[in-house]
Design a protein around this motif. Structure first.
Motif, mmCIF file in Angstrom:
data_model
loop_
_atom_site.group_PDB
_atom_site.id
_atom_site.type_symbol
_atom_site.label_atom_id
_atom_site.label_comp_id
_atom_site.label_asym_id
_atom_site.label_seq_id
_atom_site.Cartn_x
_atom_site.Cartn_y
_atom_site.Cartn_z
ATOM 1 N N GLY A 95 -10.088 63.446 69.445
ATOM 2 C CA GLY A 95 -9.920 62.714 70.689
ATOM 3 C C GLY A 95 -8.586 61.997 70.681
ATOM 4 O O GLY A 95 -7.849 62.029 69.699
ATOM 5 N N GLY A 96 -8.298 61.353 71.775
ATOM 6 C CA GLY A 96 -7.022 60.654 71.849
ATOM 7 C C GLY A 96 -7.016 59.600 72.929
ATOM 8 O O GLY A 96 -7.771 59.658 73.908
ATOM 9 N N GLN A 97 -6.147 58.618 72.732
ATOM 10 C CA GLN A 97 -5.911 57.568 73.726
ATOM 11 C C GLN A 97 -4.483 57.753 74.226
ATOM 12 O O GLN A 97 -3.522 57.488 73.512
ATOM 13 N N PHE A 98 -4.366 58.224 75.442
ATOM 14 C CA PHE A 98 -3.067 58.620 75.974
ATOM 15 C C PHE A 98 -2.524 57.654 77.023
ATOM 16 O O PHE A 98 -1.416 57.853 77.524
ATOM 17 N N ASP A 99 -3.256 56.602 77.350
ATOM 18 C CA ASP A 99 -2.827 55.646 78.378
ATOM 19 C C ASP A 99 -1.405 55.111 78.155
ATOM 20 O O ASP A 99 -0.633 55.026 79.120
ATOM 21 N N PRO A 100 -1.023 54.753 76.916
ATOM 22 C CA PRO A 100 0.329 54.200 76.724
ATOM 23 C C PRO A 100 1.449 55.168 77.075
ATOM 24 O O PRO A 100 2.591 54.737 77.270
ATOM 25 N N GLN A 101 1.146 56.459 77.152
ATOM 26 C CA GLN A 101 2.203 57.424 77.406
ATOM 27 C C GLN A 101 2.675 57.424 78.856
ATOM 28 O O GLN A 101 3.677 58.064 79.185
ATOM 29 N N VAL A 102 1.979 56.702 79.729
ATOM 30 C CA VAL A 102 2.483 56.509 81.086
ATOM 31 C C VAL A 102 3.615 55.481 81.070
ATOM 32 O O VAL A 102 4.690 55.692 81.637
ATOM 33 N N ASP A 103 3.385 54.364 80.369
ATOM 34 C CA ASP A 103 4.417 53.327 80.279
ATOM 35 C C ASP A 103 5.671 53.836 79.579
ATOM 36 O O ASP A 103 6.787 53.438 79.914
ATOM 37 N N SER A 104 5.467 54.729 78.595
ATOM 38 C CA SER A 104 6.629 55.279 77.869
ATOM 39 C C SER A 104 7.283 56.436 78.604
ATOM 40 O O SER A 104 8.284 56.978 78.133
ATOM 41 N N ALA A 105 6.700 56.825 79.742
ATOM 42 C CA ALA A 105 7.215 57.913 80.580
ATOM 43 C C ALA A 105 7.117 59.282 79.912
ATOM 44 O O ALA A 105 7.777 60.227 80.337
ATOM 45 N N ASP A 106 6.260 59.397 78.891
ATOM 46 C CA ASP A 106 6.034 60.710 78.272
ATOM 47 C C ASP A 106 5.099 61.561 79.129
ATOM 48 O O ASP A 106 5.147 62.790 79.059
ATOM 49 N N LEU A 107 4.231 60.901 79.904
ATOM 50 C CA LEU A 107 3.312 61.602 80.800
ATOM 51 C C LEU A 107 3.284 60.882 82.138
ATOM 52 O O LEU A 107 3.424 59.653 82.189
#
Length: 264
Positions: A95-107
């Protein structure tokens, strides 16, 4: 082949790898299939385990599987079916927690939400659906889903927890958010309930396991998590092992954690 065959996804790091270590430390013997997306990572983890437990009667082997790719799941099934013929315990840990990747502009936000559900819920369901025929060949089939304390709808009303507190009025909302992660894990809880229903007559024991707030690298914050004094990985892994070995058979169909049953 008298050893129970345990397939655990996402097992080359974090709670997954620590769960494998916990099974190696058990007085029981297992055949552990260490599932991971990257074959090199799986091979490295297997070498590490074999070196760490040179005299163990438990054996471990790598299985390459990517929950976001149906073909990868199908190939993993064919490999396990041909080599081992059954799965006694399936631990859906990846599994994964991907929420921070919006702030980092990766996703983008949509990409992040889709990935959160694809990995944590959809991919987990497809893998389970694919491997059920091998579970049904076991004399004591067990199906585990690793969930999160943040997934509880009831406890989302507990405002003493930082994750439940409202940010200040106005825009932008700058407080840390794991909304997609939480929602996908709540979805996983219902997914577990559905599999408990579907497999009830087959006597497959099914749970979600909520291991606690662990000091993992989830969300890319491993060092911060350690500094916050979160729970040692071994404690969560021992809970998973307890479920595998029958200590929580009275709580089938529920979300179990160390102090009892997690409310929905």
């Amino acid at each position: 082949m008298d050893r129970p065959v345990v397939l655990i996804t996402g097992a080359n790091t974090g709670l997954g790898l620590e769960t494998v270590n916990a099974l190696f430390r058990s007085s029981r013997a297992y055949t552990i299939l260490l599932g991971t997306r990257n074959k090199d990572n799986a091979d490295a983890a297997v070498r590490q385990l074999r070196a760490g437990f040179p005299n163990s009667v438990t054996v471990v082997a790598p299985v390459q599987v990517d929950l976001e790719k149906d073909l990868s799941i199908a190939k993993a099934f064919d490999f396990v079916a041909e080599r081992y013929g059954r799965v006694d315990v399936l631990i859906n840990n990846a599994g994964g927690q991907f929420d921070p990747q919006v702030d980092s502009a990766d996703l983008t936000m949509r990409e992040m939400w889709n990935k959160s559900w694809d990995v944590n819920t959809t991919g987990t369901h497809i893998l389970t659906h694919t491997f059920v025929p091998l579970l049904l060949k076991s004399f004591d089939p067990r199906l585990l889903f690793i969930t999160s304390g943040t997934s509880s709808l009831t406890e989302s009303e507990n405002l003493t927890l930082r994750m439940n507190k409202s940010p200040t009025k106005g825009r932008p909302k700058t407080s840390p958010s794991i909304t997609a992660y939480r929602a996908s894990k709540t979805g996983m809880n219902m997914l577990m309930r559905e599999w408990a229903r579907i497999l009830h007559q087959d006597r497959v024991k099914t749970w979600c396991v909520s291991p606690g707030f662990l000091a993992t690298g989830l969300g890319g914050n491993g060092e911060r998590n350690k500094q916050m004094g979160l729970i040692d990985l071994a404690i969560g892994a021992n809970l998973v092992r307890d479920v595998v070995e029958g200590a929580r058979d009275g709580d089938v169909g529920k979300v179990v954690r160390r102090d009892g049953v997690q409310p929905w």
